[in-house]
Design a protein around this motif. Structure first.
Motif, short mmCIF file in Angstrom:
data_model
loop_
_atom_site.label_atom_id
_atom_site.label_comp_id
_atom_site.label_asym_id
_atom_site.label_seq_id
_atom_site.Cartn_x
_atom_site.Cartn_y
_atom_site.Cartn_z
N PRO A 262 0.75 -1.08 0.09
CA PRO A 262 0.01 0.03 -0.09
C PRO A 262 0.98 1.35 -0.12
CG PRO A 262 -0.91 -1.57 1.62
CD PRO A 262 0.62 -2.09 1.22
N ALA A 263 0.39 2.36 -0.73
CA ALA A 263 1.07 3.70 -0.70
C ALA A 263 1.45 4.11 0.80
CB ALA A 263 0.19 4.69 -1.42
N ASP A 264 0.54 3.99 1.56
CA ASP A 264 1.00 4.80 2.91
C ASP A 264 2.16 3.85 3.62
OD1 ASP A 264 -0.73 2.44 2.97
OD2 ASP A 264 -1.81 3.19 4.94
N VAL A 265 2.19 2.66 3.47
CA VAL A 265 3.25 1.79 3.93
C VAL A 265 4.34 2.05 3.06
CG1 VAL A 265 4.24 -0.45 4.41
CG2 VAL A 265 1.46 -0.24 4.73
N ILE A 266 4.33 2.45 1.83
CA ILE A 266 5.63 2.68 1.04
C ILE A 266 6.16 4.06 1.65
CG2 ILE A 266 6.50 3.48 -0.96
CD1 ILE A 266 4.32 1.72 -2.40
N GLU A 267 5.15 4.80 2.06
CA GLU A 267 5.73 6.39 2.50
C GLU A 267 6.41 5.80 3.80
OE1 GLU A 267 3.34 10.30 2.95
OE2 GLU A 267 2.19 8.90 1.95
N GLU A 268 5.81 4.99 4.66
CA GLU A 268 6.54 4.76 5.95
C GLU A 268 8.03 4.14 5.94
OE1 GLU A 268 3.69 2.81 8.24
OE2 GLU A 268 2.27 4.18 8.52
N ILE A 269 8.26 3.37 4.67
CA ILE A 269 9.49 2.56 4.99
C ILE A 269 10.81 3.26 5.05
CG2 ILE A 269 10.85 1.15 3.15
CD1 ILE A 269 8.49 -0.07 2.57
N PRO A 270 10.90 4.49 4.35
CA PRO A 270 12.23 5.21 4.56
C PRO A 270 12.40 5.72 6.10
CG PRO A 270 11.04 6.14 2.65
CD PRO A 270 10.16 5.25 3.32
N ALA A 271 11.54 5.88 6.85
CA ALA A 271 11.45 6.32 8.15
C ALA A 271 11.70 5.23 9.03
CB ALA A 271 10.25 7.07 8.66
N ILE A 272 11.29 4.09 8.75
CA ILE A 272 11.31 2.82 9.32
C ILE A 272 12.86 2.31 9.33
CG2 ILE A 272 11.06 0.26 9.41
CD1 ILE A 272 8.07 0.89 8.41
N LEU A 273 13.36 2.32 8.07
CA LEU A 273 14.94 2.06 7.75
C LEU A 273 15.80 3.03 8.41
CD1 LEU A 273 14.67 1.40 3.80
CD2 LEU A 273 14.81 -0.22 5.85
N LYS A 274 15.63 4.49 8.51
CA LYS A 274 16.17 5.35 9.34
C LYS A 274 16.30 4.96 10.78
CE LYS A 274 16.83 10.24 10.36
NZ LYS A 274 16.27 11.73 10.15
N THR A 275 15.23 4.72 11.31
CA THR A 275 15.23 4.44 12.87
C THR A 275 15.97 3.26 13.07
OG1 THR A 275 12.86 5.26 12.91
CG2 THR A 275 13.67 3.76 14.72
N ILE A 276 15.95 2.36 12.22
CA ILE A 276 16.63 0.92 12.55
C ILE A 276 18.24 1.22 12.45
CG2 ILE A 276 17.37 -1.52 11.54
CD1 ILE A 276 14.38 -1.62 10.68
N ILE A 277 18.70 1.95 11.59
CA ILE A 277 20.10 2.39 11.29
C ILE A 277 20.69 3.33 12.21
CG2 ILE A 277 21.85 3.49 9.66
CD1 ILE A 277 20.03 2.11 7.44
N THR A 278 19.92 4.41 12.72
CA THR A 278 20.50 5.17 13.52
C THR A 278 20.52 4.78 15.11
OG1 THR A 278 18.12 6.12 13.83
CG2 THR A 278 19.64 7.08 12.32
N ALA A 279 19.76 3.38 15.09
CA ALA A 279 19.81 2.93 16.47
C ALA A 279 21.18 2.05 16.71
CB ALA A 279 18.68 1.94 16.56
N GLN A 280 22.04 1.78 15.76
CA GLN A 280 23.27 1.29 15.82
C GLN A 280 24.43 2.46 16.18
OE1 GLN A 280 22.49 -1.86 15.67
NE2 GLN A 280 20.53 -1.26 14.82
N GLU A 281 25.26 1.73 16.93
CA GLU A 281 26.50 2.57 17.36
C GLU A 281 27.59 2.29 16.35
OE1 GLU A 281 27.74 1.58 21.24
OE2 GLU A 281 25.81 2.04 22.41
N GLY A 282 28.44 3.38 16.41
CA GLY A 282 29.51 3.42 15.32
C GLY A 282 29.32 3.68 14.02
N ILE A 283 28.25 4.33 13.59
CA ILE A 283 27.87 4.59 12.29
C ILE A 283 27.07 5.98 12.12
CG2 ILE A 283 27.58 2.11 11.83
CD1 ILE A 283 24.29 2.65 11.64
N ALA A 284 27.03 6.54 10.86
CA ALA A 284 26.40 7.76 10.60
C ALA A 284 25.44 7.50 9.56
CB ALA A 284 27.56 8.86 10.08
#
Length: 349
Positions: A262-284
């Motif tokens: 669905p389009a609304d889920v597609i819209e959320e995916i970039p934010a989901i990915l950003k949240t997952i990656i920024t939760a890790q230490e030692g990365i930018a």
């Protein structure tokens, strides 16, 4: 006293006593200088910060003192009247010995200069071991010059010899141009240092860790374990990727999501990915976007930087990110896409 005037083999006994006295007193004096004066100077040099005094004392101990021992013995014997052939032979031996010790001092001076250069540039200890290869070449050149000097002192016509060597050298150079090119490339690697021992490099499609840098070849231990041998010219002519000098590692990867999302889920995916990656230490984190439409999927591109060059650390972080994405997508019902084709059959009825 008349006994001292007796002549044996062309010299008086008195002359032999004087010669022996010169040798004994000279050796004792040198021994005192070495055991007392030089020992105290070495203790004093150990307390100083600079290394120049240590180098000077090392030259005195390893080159000048042995030369002085031989000079004292020669001076005592030179006091005697010797047959012409024996005197000329001893003179030739002294010229040879003096040449050897002069070359030794020059070699020590060049070695000290090279090591000091590497220390000022903060090169690794493994790289300083490569000085031995350079010194071997320098010693060869110095000895060639020394041999010409000795031949000239012994009365040979060195002009004819040099001319012959020049003609022969051209022929040898043409026959061994590959060896000479590797030799010059060794100097390029040493001073330009595109890589060092212990560096992880990629040459073409071959990767591994540099184990040894030789005068002609460089040995690399591949990631699969075997030893690869490259000529120095081959390395200097190639594009080399040196992974050890990376300050950070840029990572980019793509995720494929099915078109049925669905389009609304597609819209959320970039934010989901950003949240997952920024939760890790030692990365930018850099970015996460819905990048493009693929033949069978919607493509999301993710970019981030690992703040270390350690490949194992990067793989550990990427594994955690992959698992977190997999769990989050499964939780939200987002399906990964894989290559598929839809076939439409025409019904003539």
């Amino acid at each position: 006293m008349e006994g001292l005037n007796q002549i044996f083999w062309g010299n008086t006994l008195y002359a032999y006593v004087i010669a022996l006295g010169v040798i004994v007193i000279g050796l004792i004096a040198l021994r005192i200088i070495k055991s007392i004066v030089l020992h105290r100077l070495r203790k004093w040099a150990e307390r100083t910060v600079n290394t120049v005094d240590d180098f000077i004392i090392g030259v005195i101990d390893r080159a000048i003192m042995p030369a002085l021992y031989i000079t004292v013995i020669y001076g005592g014997i030179h006091y005697l009247v010797l047959p012409v052939k024996l005197a000329n032979g001893m003179h030739g031996v002294m010229v040879l010995i003096n040449t050897f010790f002069v070359l030794r001092v020059l070699t020590m001076l060049i070695e000290y200069a090279l090591i000091s250069y590497l220390q000022k540039r903060s090169y690794a200890d493994a790289r300083r071991s490569e000085v031995k290869g350079i010194l071997m070449i320098i010693n060869l050149v110095l000895w060639c010059i020394a041999i010409v000097f000795l031949l000239d002192n012994f009365g040979y016509n060195v002009t004819t010899i040099i001319t012959s060597l020049g003609i022969g050298g051209v022929a040898i150079a043409l026959a061994s141009q590959n060896i000479l090119s590797d030799l010059f490339c060794y100097f390029v690697i040493f001073f330009d240092r595109p890589f060092e021992i212990g560096d992880a490099i990629l040459v073409g499609d071959k990767s591994g860790t540099v184990m040894e840098i030789g005068v002609k070849t460089t040995r690399i231990r591949s990631t699969s374990g075997e030893e690869m041998i490259f000529s120095n010219k081959q390395l200097t002519d190639s594009r080399i990727h040196n992974f050890k000098r990376m300050e950070k590692r840029r990572i980019a990867f793509v995720l494929d999501v099915v078109y049925e999302t669905p389009a609304d889920v597609i819209e959320e995916i970039p934010a989901i990915l950003k949240t997952i990656i920024t939760a890790q230490e030692g990365i930018a984190f850099d970015r996460a976007h819905f990048a493009t439409y693929g033949p069978y999927s919607l493509k999301f591109e993710v970019v981030y930087n690992v703040l270390t060059s350690d490949y194992n650390k990067y793989m550990d972080i990427q594994q955690v990110i992959n698992l977190a994405i997999f769990r989050e997508f499964a939780k939200r019902g987002i399906q990964f896409a894989y290559p598929t084709q839809t076939v439409f059959n025409a019904n003539n009825n």
